[in-house]
Every structure is written in structure tokens, then in C-alpha cells.
Write an enzyme that holds these catalytic residues in place. Structure first.
Site, PDB file in Angstrom:
ATOM      1  N   ASP A  83       0.919  -1.179   0.056  1.00  0.00           N
ATOM      2  CA  ASP A  83      -0.007   0.146   0.276  1.00  0.00           C
ATOM      3  C   ASP A  83       1.042   1.250   0.671  1.00  0.00           C
ATOM      4  O   ASP A  83       2.424   1.345   0.054  1.00  0.00           O
ATOM      5  CB  ASP A  83      -1.713   0.272   1.349  1.00  0.00           C
ATOM      6  CG  ASP A  83      -0.101  -0.819   2.860  1.00  0.00           C
ATOM      7  OD1 ASP A  83       1.430   0.153   2.651  1.00  0.00           O
ATOM      8  OD2 ASP A  83      -1.154  -1.303   3.422  1.00  0.00           O
ATOM      9  N   ASP A  85       0.881   5.759   1.673  1.00  0.00           N
ATOM     10  CA  ASP A  85       0.911   6.089   2.787  1.00  0.00           C
ATOM     11  C   ASP A  85       1.457   7.078   2.789  1.00  0.00           C
ATOM     12  O   ASP A  85       2.564   7.831   2.668  1.00  0.00           O
ATOM     13  CB  ASP A  85       1.273   5.307   3.871  1.00  0.00           C
ATOM     14  CG  ASP A  85       0.892   4.088   4.254  1.00  0.00           C
ATOM     15  OD1 ASP A  85      -0.205   3.400   3.721  1.00  0.00           O
ATOM     16  OD2 ASP A  85       1.112   3.682   5.274  1.00  0.00           O
ATOM     17  N   ASP A 163       9.016   4.480  13.709  1.00  0.00           N
ATOM     18  CA  ASP A 163       9.684   3.521  14.476  1.00  0.00           C
ATOM     19  C   ASP A 163      11.097   2.656  13.773  1.00  0.00           C
ATOM     20  O   ASP A 163      11.158   2.927  14.732  1.00  0.00           O
ATOM     21  CB  ASP A 163       7.993   1.836  14.174  1.00  0.00           C
ATOM     22  CG  ASP A 163       8.155   1.797  12.824  1.00  0.00           C
ATOM     23  OD1 ASP A 163       8.402   1.601  11.998  1.00  0.00           O
ATOM     24  OD2 ASP A 163       7.252   0.609  12.816  1.00  0.00           O
TER      25      ASP A 163
END
Length: 442
Positions: A83, A85, A163
Site C-alpha cells: 500500500d 501512505d 518506528d
């Protein structure tokens, strides 16, 4: 691919961001390393047209925005992203004003989802860096886990809130360059999973990051940075704080993305299988690395990985049946030794282990019931006479139970002759089936 990325690093001669990669435990000044278009492999031709529409419309509305995260990482590795983002300076409410096909979701992290039919482009507002637990929009529990975090900031601050360094690379449609604030390009070239910021704090904020570190390492065949790895062993008990429903979702990502076998090995290396499947890990340790339970589980993961690569369907029910079979089987043997009939022992052992597992990982009913049925059907393979065979062959769960029985045969739990018989009876014509059933010993 890494040689290509290494060429970029050598061409640019390093950058201030490289110091961030070397010492991610402390925050560095956010000086971007910019990789120009001619020195990286990300092309608009490989980006979803819907993601591009969102980027261009946000720019037209006057908002700074970037493609970010796994999409950029995978394109740099010349892989196909799952995907795309987007991160932007626009607030969620401002994004909704730009797109009539937008919905706002989430309380912990407020996000905008822009819908194009079944395709959804996730748009997140740049996160700010705040060490003030009393800041508006920040809520933590007593252990430091983030319960709500809607403090907004700049793209530089947003990079430090992500992260891992390899997930904090920003692609701009303004100049088609990659913007790197945390040393992600170098870690991508070196094949390193490195947590951004202070390891202890980041794991306390969200313990699921430990599982994500293992998942990325398995999928990309990367190594985990020393400090990041040490933090996993130190803080793995924090996973007990995570909601069982969320851990179920994480298990699907861990084991059903085509890298289940590698993920299993890494989870055991970092003592992370125990927080997810405590009884399974206990049996695996008792039996040792050459025990039948680990062999069965490894083979189940190999089979699942192959099906994913071939584009064939996989079901969580079968995978969880394999993951929990070791303690179920152990419980069944123990009850049978106490005089409980085998069928009843299996049923009671199944109920016991499923209830224990639900305390850690929430198994939805739609998977829990077929999983138990796969186990219960195993005894029917021992009966090869009469109409029961025809009825069994037509059972809606026969194929899953048969595949599971083949795993058991591979590790010696059932005779190979039995597995061969059930394989052949499915392959021959009706007349030969009747002769096989008539000649069967039982």
C-alpha cells in the site's frame, strides 16, 4: 539491490543523517539528507495513481505532503508495495475538506482515509515530538504506553516519531527526491532494522514494535540492530499489555505474508513466541529442536509460505491449528493416560488450550470453530471401511483435515501408509475407490 543503494551512499558521501543511524538512541538535529531523483529508484510510474492524486491535490491546496513508510522502502528495494501512505502538514479536518471521499478514523492516532472504491489511501498529519506527558493530545498509561497521541508537528519531527529508520524515508513530488532525517538510506543499504529514538521508551510506548521488528527482518532478510534486539529481550513481557484482538491481527501479519517460516525462527530466537503462544513454546522447549512438534510447525509454515507465493488461499484456522497442536496433543495424551477415552480426551484438551490461548491472542469464532474441527476430524482417518469413507470425503472440512493429517504423517504421528491410502483414494476412479475400501483393514 543493496549494491545499488550502496552506490547512492558512496555517491552522496554520507550525510548528517548517518550519525542518527549510528546512534539512534538519542535524538539528533533534524538535518535532512536529500537523495536526488537521478540517484534513487523511486518512480512515479510505480506509485498508485490514487496516491499520486492525493499528493497532487494536497499540493494544489497548499499543503506540504510526502509519500512515506513501507511504500518508499519497498520501491527503493525494487519490490511491489502492499500500500501507499502519505504524510502531510494538513490536519485531518483540513484533509477532509480537500477530499469529499474522505473519512476520519482513530482516536489514538487520528487519520484520514481517502477512498477510491476499494482502494484506500491513508493520510496522516505530521506528528510532533513532545516529551511533555501533559501536552494536549498526549495520553500515556503508567508504563509509558501511548494511549492517545495527536500532537502535530513538522516533517522533521514526524520522521523521529516513526518506528524504524527504513520506514522513515519521504518521497516528495516537489523535487522527486528522497528526504532522509534518520539514516534510513544507510540502514536500507546495510540491511539493518533499527529503532528510532530511545529503545526503552519506544518499546514502552508500543510493545508491538518488537513484533514489527521481527516481521520486517524476516520479510526483508535484514538483521536487527544490536540495541534494538537487546530491547526486545528486555521488554518482551510488555506484550502482555496488548489487547488480544490486536495480537491476533499481528499474528496474521507475522505468519500469513509469505515469510512464516523465517518469522517463526526469529520469534523463537528473540523469545517472542512465548508471549503469543506460551503453551506451544513450552512444549517446543521440552521436545528440543529435533522434536516432532517443531518439525510439524515448520512444515506448516513452509506450506503456508508456498501457498502465498503461488497466490493460493490460506486460512488462519489451519495455521492456528498447527500452532496450538503441540499442547493440545500433549494434554490429550495426559488425559488418555488417566483413562479418558481418546475422542473425549481430544475434545477436552482442545477446549482447555483454546481457552488458555484466548487470554493472549483473540481467535475469532469464524476461525476457532473450523480449527477445532480440523483436530476432531483426525480420528476419522483411521476408519477406512463402509459408507463412512464416502461421507468423510464429502465433508466440507475434509481437505483441511487431510492436509493436517499429512503434516502429522511427516513427523511420524500417524503411519505414512495411512496418509498414502487417503491420498490415493482421492486420485482413483469410483471403481478403484470401492476396491480400496473393501480391502481396507479397518
Amino acid at each position: 539491490m543493496r549494491k545499488f543503494l550502496q552506490t547512492i551512499v558512496q555517491t552522496l558521501g554520507g550525510s548528517p543523517a548517518s550519525s542518527a543511524a549510528a546512534g539512534a538512541g538519542t535524538r539528533q538535529s533534524a538535518v535532512a539528507r536529500v537523495v536526488p531523483r537521478e540517484q534513487h529508484s523511486v518512480s512515479r510510474a510505480d506509485i498508485s495513481e490514487h496516491a499520486l492524486k492525493v499528493l497532487y491535490r494536497l499540493r494544489k491546496a497548499g499543503y506540504q505532503s510526502y509519500l512515506v513508510g513501507g511504500g518508499v522502502r519497498d520501491l527503493l528495494l525494487r519490490q511491489t508495495p502492499k500500500d501507499f501512505d502519505i504524510a502531510t502538514e494538513a490536519s485531518p479536518e483540513q484533509v477532509r475538506k480537500v477530499f469529499s471521499n474522505c473519512r476520519l478514523i482513530g482516536r489514538r492516532f487520528r487519520l484520514a482515509h481517502v477512498h477510491f472504491g476499494r482502494d484506500v489511501i491513508e493520510v496522516a498529519t505530521f506528528r510532533g515530538v513532545s516529551d511533555d506527558d501533559d501536552a494536549a493530545g498526549v495520553v500515556r498509561n503508567d508504563q509509558g504506553r501511548l494511549l492517545r497521541d495527536n500532537v502535530y508537528g513538522t516533517v522533521e519531527e514526524d520522521a523521529w516519531r516513526r518506528d524504524f529508520t527504513i520506514n522513515a524515508l519521504y518521497y516528495s513530488i516537489e523535487d522527486f527526491a528522497i528526504h532522509d532525517f534518520v539514516g534510513g538510506m544507510e540502514d536500507l543499504e546495510r540491511g539493518v532494522i533499527r529503532l528510532i529514538g530511545k529503545v526503552d521508551k519506544r518499546y514502552r510506548e508500543d510493545p508491538v514494535r518488537m513484533l514489527r521488528a521481527v516481521r520486517f527482518a524476516a520479510r526483508l532478510d535484514f538483521t536487527i540492530d544490536k540495541a534494538t534486539a537487546q530491547g526486545i529481550r528486555k521488554h518482551r513481557a510488555l506484550l502482555a499489555e496488548i489487547a488480544p484482538a490486536r495480537l491476533f491481527d499481528e499474528c496474521l501479519k507475522l505468519f500469513m505474508s509469505g515469510y512464516g517460516r523465517a518469522t517463526l525462527e526469529l520469534l523463537r530466537d528473540y523469545d517472542l513466541l512465548e508471549p503469543l503462544f506460551p503453551d506451544t513454546e513450552r512444549v517446543l522447549r521440552e521436545e528440543g529442536d529435533e522434536g516432532p512438534s517443531l518439525k510439524l510447525l515448520r512444515q506448516a509454515m513452509d506450506n503456508t509460505d508456498q501457498r502465498v507465493r503461488e497466490g493460493r488461499p490460506v486460512t488462519p484456522a489451519f495455521l492456528f491449528a498447527a500452532l496450538l497442536w503441540a499442547p493440545v496433543r500433549q494434554q490429550q495424551y495426559a488425559m488418555a493416560a488417566d483413562g479418558v477415552p481418546p475422542a473425549e480426551a481430544l475434545q477436552r484438551a482442545s477446549s482447555y488450550e483454546v481457552m488458555r490461548e484466548l487470554e493472549r491472542v483473540a481467535l475469532p469464532r469464524r476461525f476457532k470453530l473450523p480449527m477445532r474441527e480440523i483436530w476432531q476430524l483426525q480420528s476419522r482417518f483411521e476408519r477406512r471401511r463402509g459408507k463412512r469413507v464416502w461421507q468423510f470425503l464429502g465433508h466440507p472440512r475434509f481437505r483441511a483435515a487431510y492436509d493436517f493429517m499429512l503434516l502429522r504423517a511427516l513427523v511420524g504421528e500417524v503411519p505414512q501408509e495411512l496418509a498414502d491410502w487417503w491420498t490415493r483414494v482421492q486420485e482413483v476412479d469410483r471403481g478403484e475407490q470401492e476396491r480400496m475400501i473393501a480391502a481396507s483393514p479397518g
